[in-house]
Scaffold this active site. Structure first.
Site, PDB file in Angstrom:
ATOM      1  N   GLN B 125      42.004  67.427  -5.996  1.00  0.00           N
ATOM      2  CA  GLN B 125      42.181  65.942  -5.906  1.00  0.00           C
ATOM      3  C   GLN B 125      40.887  65.349  -6.645  1.00  0.00           C
ATOM      4  OE1 GLN B 125      42.625  64.064  -2.270  1.00  0.00           O
ATOM      5  NE2 GLN B 125      42.688  62.061  -3.149  1.00  0.00           N
ATOM      6  N   SER B 128      37.210  60.755  -6.008  1.00  0.00           N
ATOM      7  CA  SER B 128      35.968  60.122  -5.749  1.00  0.00           C
ATOM      8  C   SER B 128      34.781  60.310  -6.983  1.00  0.00           C
ATOM      9  CB  SER B 128      35.310  60.662  -4.612  1.00  0.00           C
ATOM     10  OG  SER B 128      36.368  60.543  -3.396  1.00  0.00           O
ATOM     11  N   SER B 160      38.001  68.671  -3.042  1.00  0.00           N
ATOM     12  CA  SER B 160      38.260  69.692  -1.967  1.00  0.00           C
ATOM     13  C   SER B 160      38.663  70.962  -2.705  1.00  0.00           C
ATOM     14  CB  SER B 160      38.931  69.364  -0.999  1.00  0.00           C
ATOM     15  OG  SER B 160      38.388  68.354  -0.243  1.00  0.00           O
ATOM     16  N   GLU B 243      49.849  60.083   3.215  1.00  0.00           N
ATOM     17  CA  GLU B 243      48.826  61.146   3.373  1.00  0.00           C
ATOM     18  C   GLU B 243      48.080  60.743   4.617  1.00  0.00           C
ATOM     19  OE1 GLU B 243      45.335  61.209   1.000  1.00  0.00           O
ATOM     20  OE2 GLU B 243      44.932  63.329   1.256  1.00  0.00           O
TER      21      GLU B 243
HETATM   22  C1  LIG Z   1      35.530  66.920   3.722  1.00  0.00           C
HETATM   23  C2  LIG Z   1      35.483  66.072   2.494  1.00  0.00           C
HETATM   24  C3  LIG Z   1      36.484  66.372   1.591  1.00  0.00           C
HETATM   25  C4  LIG Z   1      36.945  65.418   0.524  1.00  0.00           C
HETATM   26  N1  LIG Z   1      37.793  65.818  -0.086  1.00  0.00           N
HETATM   27  C5  LIG Z   1      38.124  65.075  -1.276  1.00  0.00           C
HETATM   28  C6  LIG Z   1      38.737  65.271  -2.482  1.00  0.00           C
HETATM   29  O1  LIG Z   1      39.566  66.409  -2.457  1.00  0.00           O
HETATM   30  N2  LIG Z   1      39.099  64.639  -3.423  1.00  0.00           N
HETATM   31  C7  LIG Z   1      38.222  63.383  -3.575  1.00  0.00           C
HETATM   32  O2  LIG Z   1      38.540  62.646  -4.344  1.00  0.00           O
HETATM   33  N3  LIG Z   1      37.520  62.857  -2.464  1.00  0.00           N
HETATM   34  C8  LIG Z   1      37.387  63.728  -1.474  1.00  0.00           C
HETATM   35  N4  LIG Z   1      36.503  63.480  -0.526  1.00  0.00           N
HETATM   36  C9  LIG Z   1      35.465  62.006  -0.684  1.00  0.00           C
HETATM   37  C10 LIG Z   1      35.917  61.008   0.466  1.00  0.00           C
HETATM   38  O3  LIG Z   1      37.106  60.428   0.044  1.00  0.00           O
HETATM   39  C11 LIG Z   1      34.733  60.051   0.193  1.00  0.00           C
HETATM   40  O4  LIG Z   1      33.521  60.724   0.907  1.00  0.00           O
HETATM   41  C12 LIG Z   1      34.991  58.953   1.192  1.00  0.00           C
HETATM   42  O5  LIG Z   1      35.909  57.917   0.621  1.00  0.00           O
HETATM   43  C13 LIG Z   1      33.633  58.061   1.269  1.00  0.00           C
HETATM   44  O6  LIG Z   1      33.013  57.885   0.077  1.00  0.00           O
HETATM   45  P1  LIG Z   1      31.456  58.041  -0.029  1.00  0.00           P
HETATM   46  O7  LIG Z   1      31.259  59.518   0.294  1.00  0.00           O
HETATM   47  O8  LIG Z   1      31.020  57.569  -1.356  1.00  0.00           O
HETATM   48  O9  LIG Z   1      30.950  57.144   0.829  1.00  0.00           O
HETATM   49  P2  LIG Z   1      30.501  55.729   0.722  1.00  0.00           P
HETATM   50  O10 LIG Z   1      31.708  54.809   0.521  1.00  0.00           O
HETATM   51  O11 LIG Z   1      29.126  55.560   0.199  1.00  0.00           O
HETATM   52  O12 LIG Z   1      30.258  55.186   2.356  1.00  0.00           O
HETATM   53  C14 LIG Z   1      28.884  55.210   3.104  1.00  0.00           C
HETATM   54  C15 LIG Z   1      29.186  54.404   4.299  1.00  0.00           C
HETATM   55  O13 LIG Z   1      29.402  53.129   4.169  1.00  0.00           O
HETATM   56  C16 LIG Z   1      30.310  52.496   4.761  1.00  0.00           C
HETATM   57  N5  LIG Z   1      31.163  51.496   3.892  1.00  0.00           N
HETATM   58  C17 LIG Z   1      31.417  51.728   2.527  1.00  0.00           C
HETATM   59  N6  LIG Z   1      32.010  50.480   2.189  1.00  0.00           N
HETATM   60  C18 LIG Z   1      32.174  49.751   3.101  1.00  0.00           C
HETATM   61  C19 LIG Z   1      32.630  48.184   3.343  1.00  0.00           C
HETATM   62  N7  LIG Z   1      33.347  47.706   2.765  1.00  0.00           N
HETATM   63  N8  LIG Z   1      32.904  47.861   4.846  1.00  0.00           N
HETATM   64  C20 LIG Z   1      32.183  48.619   5.820  1.00  0.00           C
HETATM   65  N9  LIG Z   1      31.496  49.829   5.600  1.00  0.00           N
HETATM   66  C21 LIG Z   1      31.636  50.474   4.417  1.00  0.00           C
HETATM   67  C22 LIG Z   1      31.280  53.773   4.945  1.00  0.00           C
HETATM   68  O14 LIG Z   1      32.428  53.365   5.821  1.00  0.00           O
HETATM   69  C23 LIG Z   1      30.339  54.891   5.221  1.00  0.00           C
HETATM   70  O15 LIG Z   1      30.136  54.926   6.695  1.00  0.00           O
HETATM   71  C24 LIG Z   1      36.294  64.025   0.553  1.00  0.00           C
HETATM   72  C25 LIG Z   1      35.150  63.878   1.439  1.00  0.00           C
HETATM   73  C26 LIG Z   1      34.818  64.782   2.643  1.00  0.00           C
HETATM   74  C27 LIG Z   1      33.759  64.581   3.403  1.00  0.00           C
END
Ligand SMILES: Cc1cc2nc3c(=O)[nH]c(=O)nc-3n(C[C@H](O)[C@H](O)[C@H](O)COP(=O)(O)OP(=O)(O)OC[C@H]3O[C@@H](n4cnc5c(N)ncnc54)[C@H](O)[C@@H]3O)c2cc1C
Lengths: 319, 382
Positions: B125, B128, B160, B243
């Site tokens: 997928q 991100s 992933s 999902e």
């Molecule tokens: C094990 C794992 C597997 C994954 N697999 C996939 C995959 O297969 N495909 C894919 O596309 N993605 C995948 N992801 C990505 C995942 O969806 C993102 O990490 C997640 O959506 C958070 O985005 P970010 O890492 O950019 O964190 P950020 O968005 O930068 O968030 C950082 C912090 O800020 C907080 N925050 C952000 N915006 C707000 C708001 N508006 N209000 C309050 N708090 C906020 C968040 O809650 C978090 O605590 C995976 C992540 C992990 C850890």
């Protein structure tokens, strides 16, 4: 009543913080993880040179002659830098406890390295780099080690077999090694927590989503401030336990347990919150946060976890 | 209401149990986040497919059994009960597959679903991006139309299992002028095309469980578009709720974990520790509650009440529960909790992974915002 540290105590801790900022940055911790030793001889020499390793050993034996109150901020500083290797074990227990034995001189000088085998764990942290292992009633030398694959690369775990025994009755300021380590690791956990909070706060200031720094979101603010709350309220009990140790207070065991229970829980809460603030990058090997998180997960369960210590406190309070 | 299984459901359970008992490998496979483990998990998926167990809720023509959601849950219970391997193609079978069935053309269904069910093609997928995680609609990767092709440029991250996956499904910006959520398109793309670079990323446990994907003038035919052009956000969100709410983590996973926890407590737990006993019981109740809640949800779906924003409640519930199960286990196993290898390493691995649950598939904060805005109808913050 006066609840503060002396200028000397604070200055010494600041000096250590400065030293560690230069000599123990996360890159060094990472190197030590990745080269498989879990220990840095250069850093060890610096800590020895500054008198950190011999802080609790008596002056008569060449140590600094400090008390646990003198040492407690140092443990905390060591935690802030996630200092690898058997520094706590050596400093809080082995060097002072064995000061007057034939092992004393080289331990106090930092020329030989000691670790501990205190609780009923089948594993000995840092045994791979230690010259001697201190047990409840003896010292072990020339032992064999087998890697037990510890999670924290700066605190490698081993099983130990064989070795030559010398009788010893370790005791530091009236504390057995387990309690001395519970106290030292409580302070170390507080230092780790402070650092995790700093790292996450810095990240929350620069990382942007939705066109704003994530630190501007209330959810992120609450995660961070709730962690800080736990950490700040673990400090005074930890310093009190150090004081109790320095005067041999009747409440010593209760006080140490209170400190270790609170510091363990604060560190765990902090690890989770700061990882959460990082989002995806918090779950990677490359983020420095993991160096601090894994150390906190190892130490919060060593020398009695929060549950063990809470039950010990309750044995006193509810008696 | 009748919470007893029908004769038909019981027969289905028995059939699944019998097959699984005969076919599940005796010893657990190496992690699918390693090259060797990935290959072995792919082989296992093929075996499941040959027995028509890989996608039980799919129509028969694509390799499924046309099972309803209740039966799917029953299958999951049997699957976890049998200790069967993790699902290496879960992004395909549980997320992309249902999306294709909903919005794909017949040609796309024929083309993608059977090879997905058999895991001949394993999917990653690619949603991100480095600067678009929680703010997914902020993605910058672009698809430009050139004749019958899309030309893809940009960078995806955290995909992933993409280190060894064959194809990915991504969302790309196709109309730079449009408002953020508009102007996105859902595109399917092989990962071995010229211009694609996959950089593995090591996770907390050291294994390269996810990857960055760089697109540098990558050409894919426009027929790889899923759903309408510039409507990719809706396509992505159509299945994200399902999902989060149900398919990503079926209740069976947690029922099995709490059963293991209870067994662990019986073997190693300190029986004089009443707080520990309470904690084990509490998390057992959580798993049981989640199971009941899910049966209720899917019955609603079968009766025509689809799951909406309240899926976010489920996501928070199961991910916190998963952390709690593992916290308690680590407390019980004591010194073993510090070891990455050893007889109880599964609990330690499980603990590390559980910590990512409140992050992937939308963080807790994002789920809470969805609940507040869309379920509770509170005034919008930002
Ligand atoms: C094990 C794992 C597997 C994954 N697999 C996939 C995959 O297969 N495909 C894919 O596309 N993605 C995948 N992801 C990505 C995942 O969806 C993102 O990490 C997640 O959506 C958070 O985005 P970010 O890492 O950019 O964190 P950020 O968005 O930068 O968030 C950082 C912090 O800020 C907080 N925050 C952000 N915006 C707000 C708001 N508006 N209000 C309050 N708090 C906020 C968040 O809650 C978090 O605590 C995976 C992540 C992990 C850890």
């Amino acid at each position: 009543m006066k609840f503060s540290f002396t200028d000397d105590q604070r200055l010494f801790a600041e000096g250590l913080r400065e030293l560690l900022a230069n000599e123990c940055p996360p890159t060094l911790v990472r190197d030590v993880w990745e080269n498989g030793t879990g220990h840095s001889p250069e850093l060890w020499a610096h800590l020895s040179g500054m008198g950190v390793l011999s802080m609790l050993a008596p002056e008569s034996a060449g140590g600094m002659g400090g008390s646990f109150v003198d040492a407690i901020l140092l443990f905390q500083e060591l935690g802030r830098a996630a200092v690898p290797g058997p520094v706590l074990e050596h400093m809080a227990v082995a060097a002072p406890a064995l000061a007057s034995t034939t092992f004393g001189a080289s331990l106090i000088a930092g020329d030989s390295i000691a670790t501990l085998w205190v609780d009923d764990s089948p594993y000995v942290a840092h045994a791979g780099v230690a010259d001697l292992i201190l047990r409840d009633d003896h010292v072990l030398e020339s032992f064999r080690t087998t890697d037990a694959h510890g999670m924290d690369g700066g605190r490698r775990l081993f099983t130990v077999s064989g070795g030559n025994r010398t009788d010893a009755t370790p005791n530091v300021a009236g504390l057995d090694p387990f309690d001395a380590m519970a106290l030292a690791s409580a302070a170390y956990l507080i230092g780790l927590s402070e650092r995790m909070i700093e790292i996450a706060a810095e990240y929350a200031r620069v990382r942007e989503q939705f066109g704003k720094p994530i630190g501007s979101f209330q959810a992120v603010k609450y995660l961070m401030s709730d962690a800080l709350l736990k950490v700040e309220f673990a400090k005074a009990p930890t310093y009190r336990a150090a004081f109790s140790a320095s005067i041999g207070a009747d409440t010593l065991v209760r006080d140490i347990s209170m400190a270790k229970a609170l510091a363990s829980e604060a560190a765990y809460r902090t690890s989770r919150s700061t990882m959460q603030v990082h989002g995806g990058i918090g779950y990677t090997w490359e983020a420095d946060l993991q160096l601090f998180m894994k150390k906190s997960w190892a130490l919060m369960r060593s020398y009695g976890d929060a549950n063990f210590h809470r039950r010990r406190v309750s044995g006193f309070v509810l008696a | 209401m009748d919470l007893r299984e029908t004769v038909d459901e019981a027969a289905f359970r028995l059939e699944a149990r019998t097959w699984l008992e005969a076919n599940v490998p005796d010893s657990s496979l190496p992690s699918f986040d390693t090259a060797e483990g990935f290959a072995l998990h792919r082989q296992w998926e093929k075996k499941l497919y040959d027995g028509r167990w890989s996608a039980v809720s799919w129509p028969e023509q694509y390799g499924g059994r046309g099972a309803d959601y209740i039966k799917w849950l029953i299958f999951e219970e049997e699957y976890y009960r049998a200790g069967a391997p993790g699902r290496v193609n879960q992004n395909g079978i549980f997320l992309l597959g249902p999306t294709i069935m909903e919005v794909g053309t017949d040609t796309q269904k024929e083309r993608f679903l059977p090879t997905m069910a058999s895991s001949e093609i394993v999917w990653g997928q690619a949603w991100s991006e480095p600067n678009a995680g929680s703010d997914l609609a902020g993605i910058k990767s672009k698809a430009l139309r050139d004749g019958d092709d899309w030309i893809l440029n940009g960078q995806k991250i955290w995909a992933s299992r993409a280190v060894w996956a064959d194809w990915c499904f991504g969302i790309f910006r196709t109309d730079p002028e449009a408002e953020r959520h508009r102007g996105l398109t859902f595109i399917l793309c092989p990962l071995d095309l010229p211009g694609i670079t996959v950089r593995p990323i090591a996770q907390l446990d050291g294994d390269t469980g996810f990857a960055e994907i760089f697109f540098d003038d990558v050409r894919v035919p426009v027929e790889n578009t899923l759903g309408e052009v510039n409507k990719g956000w809706g396509v992505a969100m159509a299945t994200a709720g399902f999902e989060r709410g149900v398919s990503l983590r079926s209740p069976a996973r947690f029922s099995e974990a709490v059963n293991r926890l209870v067994a662990l407590w019986k073997r190693l737990g300190d029986k004089s520790d009443t707080a520990l006993a309470d904690a084990v019981t509490d998390v057992w109740m959580q798993a049981e509650g989640y199971r009941l809640h899910t049966y209720q949800t899917v019955t609603g779906m079968l009766e025509g009440r689809p799951i909406g924003a309240e899926a976010s409640l489920n996501k928070i519930f199961w991910s916190e529960m998963d952390v709690r199960i593992h916290e308690i286990a680590l407390q019980i196993i004591g010194p073993e909790a510090e070891r990455m290898e050893g007889p109880l390493e599964r609990w330690v691995d499980g603990f590390l992974f559980s910590l990512s649950g409140p992050i992937y598939a939308g963080t807790h904060a994002i789920q809470r915002n969805i609940i507040a805005d869309r379920v509770l109808q509170l005034p919008k913050g930002m």
